[in-house]
Design an enzyme around this catalytic site. Structure first.
Site, PDB file in Angstrom:
ATOM      1  N   LEU A  95      90.450  66.473 -15.487  1.00  0.00           N
ATOM      2  CA  LEU A  95      91.215  65.561 -15.496  1.00  0.00           C
ATOM      3  C   LEU A  95      91.239  64.493 -16.608  1.00  0.00           C
ATOM      4  CD1 LEU A  95      92.572  66.066 -12.562  1.00  0.00           C
ATOM      5  CD2 LEU A  95      93.544  67.263 -13.848  1.00  0.00           C
ATOM      6  N   ASP A 148      64.879  68.467 -18.016  1.00  0.00           N
ATOM      7  CA  ASP A 148      64.876  69.873 -18.665  1.00  0.00           C
ATOM      8  C   ASP A 148      63.438  69.859 -19.800  1.00  0.00           C
ATOM      9  OD1 ASP A 148      65.873  72.569 -19.794  1.00  0.00           O
ATOM     10  OD2 ASP A 148      65.839  71.896 -21.720  1.00  0.00           O
TER      11      ASP A 148
END
Length: 177
Positions: A95, A148
């Site tokens: 949104l 990562d």
């Protein structure tokens, strides 16, 4: 010692109503999720700053700081990832309004006391809605990128404390954590 009987509520007795807090702007009258209409809001300069930490062992931090991680420049890559994430927040958070950001800064400071890194994002726009989500998204993705890039060395790294530090502009004014 005899127990007192529990009080029962008669049909006429009603519990006191809780004071209503501010309305959730992304929830419609019948409870459905909706995008807020910002078309009538004036475009003002808005700034948001968010921060988080990524905690690891001293050995892993030393690897990052020395530039010897196998995947390359961990902090430089995480900075770019954070900036890119801020620019694409509306594609990630359903949104959020797409915004033409005027400035995104992602700073990552190694901190031997953690040990780990403190990630801080500062996002600026002139528009009808704030940039808190963009700053928080930048910090989150920068931390995830660090994870990562070092997970082959240490899987127990923790991402912690992501929060809004400050917000300026708009109707609600200045907020500082």
């Amino acid at each position: 010692m005899a127990r007192k009987p529990a009080k029962t509520m008669s049909a006429k007795t009603k519990p006191a109503k809780a004071k209503a807090g501010p309305a959730l702007t992304h929830i419609g009258a019948s409870g459905e999720a909706r995008m807020v209409d910002v078309s009538d809001k004036p475009a003002t300069e808005r700034l948001a700053v968010a921060e988080g930490r990524i905690v690891m062992t001293k050995a892993t931090l030393d690897l990052i700081v020395s530039g010897n991680a196998k995947k390359g420049d961990v902090l430089g890559t995480a900075r770019i990832a954070g900036i890119m994430a801020a620019k694409r927040t509306s594609e990630l958070i359903p949104l959020c309004h797409p915004l033409a950001l005027s400035k995104v800064i992602v700073d990552i400071e190694p901190d031997a006391k953690l040990p780990g890194c403190v990630v801080r994002a500062s996002v600026k726009v002139t528009g009808p809605t704030g940039v808190e989500m963009e700053a928080l998204t930048a910090v989150s993705v920068a931390c995830l990128t660090i994870y990562d890039m070092i997970k082959a060395v240490e899987r127990g790294v923790r991402i912690e404390g992501i929060h809004l530090v400050e917000k300026l502009g708009g109707k609600s004014g200045h907020y500082r954590a």
